[in-house]
Design a protein around this motif. Structure first.
Motif, PDB file in Angstrom:
ATOM      1  N   VAL A   1     -49.539  66.051 -63.557  1.00  0.00           N
ATOM      2  CA  VAL A   1     -48.898  65.574 -64.779  1.00  0.00           C
ATOM      3  C   VAL A   1     -47.709  66.475 -65.117  1.00  0.00           C
ATOM      4  CG1 VAL A   1     -51.017  64.583 -65.692  1.00  0.00           C
ATOM      5  CG2 VAL A   1     -50.431  66.949 -66.238  1.00  0.00           C
ATOM      6  N   ILE A   2     -46.788  65.923 -65.881  1.00  0.00           N
ATOM      7  CA  ILE A   2     -45.612  66.653 -66.328  1.00  0.00           C
ATOM      8  C   ILE A   2     -45.919  67.265 -67.683  1.00  0.00           C
ATOM      9  CG2 ILE A   2     -43.163  66.437 -66.926  1.00  0.00           C
ATOM     10  CD1 ILE A   2     -43.103  63.935 -65.117  1.00  0.00           C
ATOM     11  N   HIS A   3     -45.546  68.512 -67.867  1.00  0.00           N
ATOM     12  CA  HIS A   3     -45.764  69.157 -69.163  1.00  0.00           C
ATOM     13  C   HIS A   3     -45.055  68.349 -70.252  1.00  0.00           C
ATOM     14  CE1 HIS A   3     -45.439  72.065 -72.434  1.00  0.00           C
ATOM     15  NE2 HIS A   3     -46.459  72.699 -71.866  1.00  0.00           N
TER      16      HIS A   3
ATOM     17  N   VAL B   1     -41.265  67.533 -58.358  1.00  0.00           N
ATOM     18  CA  VAL B   1     -40.802  68.805 -58.926  1.00  0.00           C
ATOM     19  C   VAL B   1     -41.084  68.864 -60.428  1.00  0.00           C
ATOM     20  CG1 VAL B   1     -38.736  70.175 -59.446  1.00  0.00           C
ATOM     21  CG2 VAL B   1     -39.050  69.215 -57.155  1.00  0.00           C
ATOM     22  N   LEU B   2     -40.928  67.736 -61.111  1.00  0.00           N
ATOM     23  CA  LEU B   2     -41.184  67.707 -62.553  1.00  0.00           C
ATOM     24  C   LEU B   2     -42.624  68.103 -62.881  1.00  0.00           C
ATOM     25  CD1 LEU B   2     -39.250  64.501 -63.688  1.00  0.00           C
ATOM     26  CD2 LEU B   2     -38.756  66.861 -64.343  1.00  0.00           C
ATOM     27  N   THR B   3     -43.550  67.777 -62.009  1.00  0.00           N
ATOM     28  CA  THR B   3     -44.949  68.166 -62.244  1.00  0.00           C
ATOM     29  C   THR B   3     -45.179  69.644 -61.927  1.00  0.00           C
ATOM     30  OG1 THR B   3     -45.778  67.669 -60.005  1.00  0.00           O
ATOM     31  CG2 THR B   3     -45.670  65.836 -61.585  1.00  0.00           C
ATOM     32  N   GLN B   4     -44.231  70.257 -61.213  1.00  0.00           N
ATOM     33  CA  GLN B   4     -44.390  71.641 -60.762  1.00  0.00           C
ATOM     34  C   GLN B   4     -43.649  72.653 -61.636  1.00  0.00           C
ATOM     35  OE1 GLN B   4     -42.834  71.135 -56.797  1.00  0.00           O
ATOM     36  NE2 GLN B   4     -44.822  70.533 -55.935  1.00  0.00           N
ATOM     37  N   ILE B   5     -42.708  72.186 -62.458  1.00  0.00           N
ATOM     38  CA  ILE B   5     -41.925  73.117 -63.276  1.00  0.00           C
ATOM     39  C   ILE B   5     -42.850  73.853 -64.234  1.00  0.00           C
ATOM     40  CG2 ILE B   5     -40.070  73.375 -64.956  1.00  0.00           C
ATOM     41  CD1 ILE B   5     -38.759  70.922 -63.885  1.00  0.00           C
TER      42      ILE B   5
ATOM     43  N   LEU C   1     -33.774  73.383 -61.103  1.00  0.00           N
ATOM     44  CA  LEU C   1     -34.869  73.102 -60.170  1.00  0.00           C
ATOM     45  C   LEU C   1     -34.741  71.739 -59.500  1.00  0.00           C
ATOM     46  CD1 LEU C   1     -38.154  74.694 -61.583  1.00  0.00           C
ATOM     47  CD2 LEU C   1     -36.934  75.224 -59.473  1.00  0.00           C
ATOM     48  N   GLY C   2     -33.917  70.856 -60.066  1.00  0.00           N
ATOM     49  CA  GLY C   2     -33.676  69.582 -59.396  1.00  0.00           C
ATOM     50  C   GLY C   2     -33.050  69.758 -58.026  1.00  0.00           C
ATOM     51  N   PHE C   3     -32.322  70.864 -57.843  1.00  0.00           N
ATOM     52  CA  PHE C   3     -31.716  71.111 -56.537  1.00  0.00           C
ATOM     53  C   PHE C   3     -32.772  71.413 -55.483  1.00  0.00           C
ATOM     54  CE2 PHE C   3     -28.091  71.795 -59.344  1.00  0.00           C
ATOM     55  CZ  PHE C   3     -27.111  71.078 -58.678  1.00  0.00           C
ATOM     56  N   ILE C   4     -33.944  71.851 -55.908  1.00  0.00           N
ATOM     57  CA  ILE C   4     -35.045  72.027 -54.967  1.00  0.00           C
ATOM     58  C   ILE C   4     -35.407  70.686 -54.347  1.00  0.00           C
ATOM     59  CG2 ILE C   4     -37.529  72.515 -54.817  1.00  0.00           C
ATOM     60  CD1 ILE C   4     -36.008  75.059 -54.855  1.00  0.00           C
TER      61      ILE C   4
ATOM     62  N   PHE D   1     -41.634  80.286 -58.185  1.00  0.00           N
ATOM     63  CA  PHE D   1     -41.773  78.859 -57.893  1.00  0.00           C
ATOM     64  C   PHE D   1     -41.699  78.618 -56.386  1.00  0.00           C
ATOM     65  CE2 PHE D   1     -40.183  74.634 -57.099  1.00  0.00           C
ATOM     66  CZ  PHE D   1     -40.816  73.822 -58.027  1.00  0.00           C
ATOM     67  N   ALA D   2     -40.682  79.205 -55.743  1.00  0.00           N
ATOM     68  CA  ALA D   2     -40.488  78.999 -54.310  1.00  0.00           C
ATOM     69  C   ALA D   2     -41.663  79.520 -53.500  1.00  0.00           C
ATOM     70  CB  ALA D   2     -39.195  79.681 -53.863  1.00  0.00           C
ATOM     71  N   ALA D   3     -42.195  80.674 -53.875  1.00  0.00           N
ATOM     72  CA  ALA D   3     -43.331  81.238 -53.153  1.00  0.00           C
ATOM     73  C   ALA D   3     -44.560  80.349 -53.285  1.00  0.00           C
ATOM     74  CB  ALA D   3     -43.635  82.641 -53.678  1.00  0.00           C
ATOM     75  N   ARG D   4     -44.746  79.782 -54.460  1.00  0.00           N
ATOM     76  CA  ARG D   4     -45.914  78.948 -54.703  1.00  0.00           C
ATOM     77  C   ARG D   4     -45.839  77.620 -53.942  1.00  0.00           C
ATOM     78  NH1 ARG D   4     -45.828  79.151 -59.753  1.00  0.00           N
ATOM     79  NH2 ARG D   4     -47.463  80.728 -59.945  1.00  0.00           N
ATOM     80  N   HIS D   5     -44.637  77.072 -53.829  1.00  0.00           N
ATOM     81  CA  HIS D   5     -44.509  75.718 -53.279  1.00  0.00           C
ATOM     82  C   HIS D   5     -43.861  75.669 -51.893  1.00  0.00           C
ATOM     83  CE1 HIS D   5     -45.899  74.093 -57.077  1.00  0.00           C
ATOM     84  NE2 HIS D   5     -44.999  74.815 -57.707  1.00  0.00           N
TER      85      HIS D   5
END
Length: 225
Positions: A4-6, A54-58, A76-79, A174-178
């Motif tokens: 889910v998105i925050h 990505v929206l669920t991961q922010i 983060l959209g550039f990810i 974020f990058a390390a986690r995903h």
């Protein structure tokens, strides 16, 4: 388990998706000529689908009360773009070039007077006071996925007006986690254009993403004569 998105990001989702679509429009010719992709509409849909992930991961780092929330929302959209282009075999360096040029073009669609006013506000003594306060607050690490940073005053002989040393980076976490470490430096490259568009010179010689102990941002006003 359904991701889910925050609620904070959900409330801004429409604007964030519109910004992503605009970037993709600006990047269209570069995707053809530099990335050698032909199905631009298909790539665009893949990116928007990935952006939904990505929206669920922010991470939530305090919403409007934290200045770093805006960085997550804008960059983060550039990810999502990087992830999709890597899956299509586009070299990371080429992805970085495309993203920087598309972002710069997007920034320059904002009227110059508005951009420069934003830059003056950022460099103002009032904002510097706010940055000092938020830097001190960041060390409390209220949100584990947030940035931690120090405000830097210029010393004798320094030519910058003020600086920020980021000791912990939300993008790195974020990058390390995903699994986005390979494409993370492309996010770092966007900073120079973001500040230049607002009449600010950024000097930075090292980053956490590049293995340094901190990112050393140094700011000064550009001469626009």
């Amino acid at each position: 388990m359904v991701e889910v998105i925050h609620p904070f990001y959900e409330s801004h989702r429409g604007a964030m998706e519109a910004a992503m679509r605009h970037r993709l429009e600006l990047a269209g010719s570069m995707l053809r000529e530099r990335a050698h992709l032909s199905d631009i509409d298909g790539i665009g849909q893949e990116v928007m689908d990935e952006f939904g992930i990505v929206l669920t991961q922010i991470p939530y780092v305090g919403g409007a009360a934290s200045r770093m929330t805006d960085f997550f929302m804008r960059l983060l959209g550039f990810i999502a773009i990087s992830r999709v282009l890597r899956r299509h075999g586009v070299p990371v360096a080429v992805i970085g070039e495309i993203e920087r040029e598309a972002y710069k073009a997007q920034l320059l669609t904002i009227p110059e007077a508005e951009r420069l006013a934003s830059g003056r506000q950022f460099m103002s003594s009032e904002n510097q006071r706010l940055l000092r306060e938020q830097a001190a607050k960041s060390h409390r690490e209220e949100f584990p996925d947030d940035f931690v940073y120090d405000f830097v005053e210029p010393g004798p002989g320094d030519e910058f007006e003020f600086g920020i040393d980021y000791k912990a980076c939300g993008f790195c976490k974020f990058a390390a986690r995903h699994g986005d470490d390979e494409i993370l430096p492309n996010i770092c490259g966007l900073d120079f254009d973001a500040y230049a568009a607002r009449g600010i010179h950024l000097e930075r010689t090292q980053t956490l993403a590049g293995g340094a102990s901190h990112c050393n941002f140094r700011f000064s006003s550009l001469s626009l004569d």
